[in-house]
Design an enzyme around this catalytic site. Structure first.
Site, PDB file in Angstrom:
ATOM      1  CE  LYS A   1       2.269  -0.022  12.774  1.00 10.03           C
ATOM      2  NZ  LYS A   1       0.890  -0.199  12.310  1.00 10.03           N
TER       3      LYS A   1
ATOM      4  CG  ASN B   1      -0.405   0.673   2.419  1.00  9.26           C
ATOM      5  OD1 ASN B   1      -0.479   1.899   2.552  1.00  9.26           O
ATOM      6  ND2 ASN B   1       0.198  -0.107   3.313  1.00  9.26           N
TER       7      ASN B   1
ATOM      8  CG  ASN C   1       4.057   1.042   9.618  1.00  2.00           C
ATOM      9  OD1 ASN C   1       3.437   0.603   8.643  1.00  2.00           O
ATOM     10  ND2 ASN C   1       3.698   2.142  10.243  1.00  2.00           N
TER      11      ASN C   1
ATOM     12  CG  PHE D   1      -0.636   9.235   6.986  1.00  2.00           C
ATOM     13  CD1 PHE D   1      -0.576   7.874   7.237  1.00  2.00           C
ATOM     14  CD2 PHE D   1       0.262  10.070   7.653  1.00  2.00           C
ATOM     15  CE1 PHE D   1       0.351   7.347   8.128  1.00  2.00           C
ATOM     16  CE2 PHE D   1       1.191   9.556   8.547  1.00  2.00           C
ATOM     17  CZ  PHE D   1       1.239   8.192   8.788  1.00  2.00           C
TER      18      PHE D   1
ATOM     19  CB  SER E   1       3.483   5.713   7.324  1.00  2.00           C
ATOM     20  OG  SER E   1       3.145   5.733   5.941  1.00  2.00           O
TER      21      SER E   1
ATOM     22  CG  ASN F   1       3.139   4.546   1.793  1.00  2.00           C
ATOM     23  OD1 ASN F   1       3.956   4.192   0.954  1.00  2.00           O
ATOM     24  ND2 ASN F   1       2.389   3.690   2.475  1.00  2.00           N
ATOM     25  CB  THR F   2       4.001  10.629   5.069  1.00  2.00           C
ATOM     26  OG1 THR F   2       2.617  10.269   5.015  1.00  2.00           O
ATOM     27  CG2 THR F   2       4.105  12.138   5.277  1.00  2.00           C
TER      28      THR F   2
HETATM   29  C1  LIG Z   1      -3.518  -1.325   3.464  1.00  2.00           C
HETATM   30  C2  LIG Z   1      -2.711  -1.027   4.684  1.00  2.00           C
HETATM   31  C3  LIG Z   1      -2.822   0.210   5.284  1.00  2.00           C
HETATM   32  C4  LIG Z   1      -2.075   0.503   6.429  1.00  2.00           C
HETATM   33  N1  LIG Z   1      -2.220   1.724   7.023  1.00  2.00           N
HETATM   34  C5  LIG Z   1      -1.577   1.980   8.181  1.00  2.00           C
HETATM   35  C6  LIG Z   1      -1.762   3.210   8.868  1.00  2.00           C
HETATM   36  O1  LIG Z   1      -2.548   4.061   8.457  1.00  2.00           O
HETATM   37  N2  LIG Z   1      -1.067   3.419  10.013  1.00  2.00           N
HETATM   38  C7  LIG Z   1      -0.195   2.484  10.527  1.00  2.00           C
HETATM   39  O2  LIG Z   1       0.395   2.729  11.584  1.00  2.00           O
HETATM   40  N3  LIG Z   1      -0.009   1.304   9.904  1.00  2.00           N
HETATM   41  C8  LIG Z   1      -0.669   1.037   8.750  1.00  2.00           C
HETATM   42  N4  LIG Z   1      -0.485  -0.168   8.139  1.00  2.00           N
HETATM   43  C9  LIG Z   1       0.483  -1.138   8.701  1.00  2.00           C
HETATM   44  C10 LIG Z   1      -0.181  -2.200   9.562  1.00  2.00           C
HETATM   45  O3  LIG Z   1      -0.775  -1.615  10.686  1.00  2.00           O
HETATM   46  C11 LIG Z   1       0.853  -3.253  10.026  1.00  2.00           C
HETATM   47  O4  LIG Z   1       1.803  -2.638  10.860  1.00  2.00           O
HETATM   48  C12 LIG Z   1       1.571  -3.905   8.862  1.00  2.00           C
HETATM   49  O5  LIG Z   1       0.720  -4.088   7.757  1.00  2.00           O
HETATM   50  C13 LIG Z   1       2.168  -5.263   9.244  1.00  2.00           C
HETATM   51  O6  LIG Z   1       1.168  -6.157   9.661  1.00  2.00           O
HETATM   52  P1  LIG Z   1       0.481  -7.234   8.650  1.00  2.00           P
HETATM   53  O7  LIG Z   1       1.592  -7.941   7.928  1.00  2.00           O
HETATM   54  O8  LIG Z   1      -0.308  -8.120   9.554  1.00  2.00           O
HETATM   55  O9  LIG Z   1      -0.386  -6.448   7.733  1.00  2.00           O
HETATM   56  C14 LIG Z   1      -1.210  -0.468   6.980  1.00  2.00           C
HETATM   57  C15 LIG Z   1      -1.125  -1.726   6.376  1.00  2.00           C
HETATM   58  C16 LIG Z   1      -1.862  -2.016   5.251  1.00  2.00           C
HETATM   59  C17 LIG Z   1      -1.749  -3.382   4.634  1.00  2.00           C
END
Ligand SMILES: Cc1cc2nc3c(=O)[nH]c(=O)nc-3n(C[C@H](O)[C@H](O)[C@H](O)COP(=O)(O)O)c2cc1C
Length: 370
Positions: free
Chosen positions: A233, A138, A262, A142, A200, A202-203
């Site tokens: 985080k 992704n 993350n 934000f 993140s 992406n910012t």
């Molecule tokens: C589509 C998507 C959007 C995410 N958006 C955020 C976010 O807004 N803030 C954040 O702290 N982490 C975000 N994450 C990260 C997840 O909270 C998590 O830390 C990361 O995906 C690893 O866990 P997973 O492998 O179980 O997905 C996002 C992950 C995905 C897949």
């Protein structure tokens, strides 16, 4: 009461020896059946549209209190959790369905990331399923309804349960640290805990907050947190020196837990055609990297600060491995896409089995006993 049969329905898997609630709670059946019918269709359409449809369906789901196995109760960073399996940030960015997600058996739900002002995020497409890799990329950047929008949604909550709000900074802000302070002040009275998200990818520049500005950021947040637990985080893409510095700044500012981790900007070998999309990678390929990062932070933390593991957790085995490696709780997101709405419940049942099999009286006893 059905007995002597393993009851598996589209992701809801209840065994006869499950001590908590068997047969499966009635309120979960509509979600599981809906998901089983919808999954092939959802996978045919654009991932972000499918996610929006899922959120809208969850809004219509009746909310029920969940019975939790008392063996799974856990305390993390001053927070009492009914079980250690949390929903990671990013699934419910705008706090639209926290109670529906708690109804699926999660012990805690982290909404956000929420930025102070509404912002659109990056242009679409910005969410990709890497199906053969059981992964997601992704680059949302934000997208947020902003504090006012998220607060309005939280005021409409339909039930109880532990909710965290994950806060971030607007892309065009003149003062990133001030944005986190505004977020913490805005949500400290409605959230059970707050997460400072500086990881993140992406910012542009956001991850730089994990470096030299971190102490200033965390002290500014500590000054406005009131009595609420605050978690930080972090990214999986850090070295030992960076982990040491993050732990020190966090302990100095009395941060309650670190969420490790993350998404990653690394690209381990991937099969999917979307492998080269820019953004953060999550799901199965993140698993070894996130486990390494957890071990790095455990070493750096030396027991001074609690750890919450995230990254590629898709089963009770995965959750158990993180707990044994030092995590007091876990979070997941990507595996939900592939495993469906019964996942939190299945992982909790599996964790309770392992505790009983290995004669642990609680999750806390198993933490770090790897
Ligand atoms: C589509 C998507 C959007 C995410 N958006 C955020 C976010 O807004 N803030 C954040 O702290 N982490 C975000 N994450 C990260 C997840 O909270 C998590 O830390 C990361 O995906 C690893 O866990 P997973 O492998 O179980 O997905 C996002 C992950 C995905 C897949």
């Amino acid at each position: 009461m059905v007995s002597n049969h393993r009851f598996v329905l589209y992701g809801i898997d209840t065994q006869p020896d499950d001590p908590v609630d068997f047969p499966p709670p009635q309120h979960l059946l509509p979600a599981a059946m809906l998901y089983a019918l919808a999954k092939p269709l959802l996978f045919m359409i654009d991932a972000e549209t499918a996610h929006r449809m899922t959120i809208n369906a969850l809004k219509a789901l009746p909310v029920h209190p969940v019975k939790h196995d008392p063996l799974l109760a856990m305390q993390v960073g001053g927070l009492d959790l009914p079980n250690p399996v949390g929903l990671a940030a990013g699934f419910d960015k705008h706090a639209e369905v926290p109670d529906a997600m708690l109804s699926l058996g999660f012990g805690f739900v982290e909404v956000g990331t929420v930025t102070p002002l509404p912002q659109a995020g990056n242009p679409r497409p910005r969410l990709f399923r890497l199906v053969p890799d059981r992964a997601v990329i992704n680059r949302f950047g934000f997208n947020s309804v902003g504090i006012e929008g998220a607060l309005a949604n939280l005021r409409k909550r339909r039930g109880g349960g532990v909710i965290g709000v994950n806060v971030g900074a607007n892309k065009d802000t003149a003062d990133r640290i001030a944005d986190y302070v505004i977020g913490v002040e805005a949500f400290r009275d409605v959230a059970d805990y707050l997460t400072i998200n500086i990881s993140s990818p992406n910012t542009p520049g956001l991850r730089g907050l994990q470096g030299e500005p971190l102490t200033e950021l965390l002290l500014a947040v500590a000054a406005v947190r009131g009595s609420k637990p605050v978690f930080l985080k972090v990214a999986p893409d850090l070295d030992g020196g960076q982990a040491d510095a993050i732990v020190k700044a966090s302990v100095d500012a009395k941060i309650d837990a670190l969420i490790v981790s993350n998404t990653t900007v690394e690209r381990p070998p991937l099969k999917s055609g979307h492998a080269r999309e820019a953004g953060g990678l999550s799901g199965e390929p993140l698993k070894p990297l996130a486990l390494d990062a957890l071990r790095l932070f455990r070493e750096a933390a030396g027991g001074q600060i609690a750890l919450i593991a995230a990254g590629g957790i898709a089963s009770a085995d995965d959750a158990w491995a993180r707990i044994r490696a030092g995590a007091s709780a876990v979070q997941l997101y990507s595996a939900l896409v592939y495993e469906g709405p019964g996942l939190a419940r299945r992982i909790n049942a599996g964790l309770a089995d392992r505790l009983r099999a290995e004669n642990f009286a609680s999750i806390a006893e198993a933490v770090g006993r790897g």
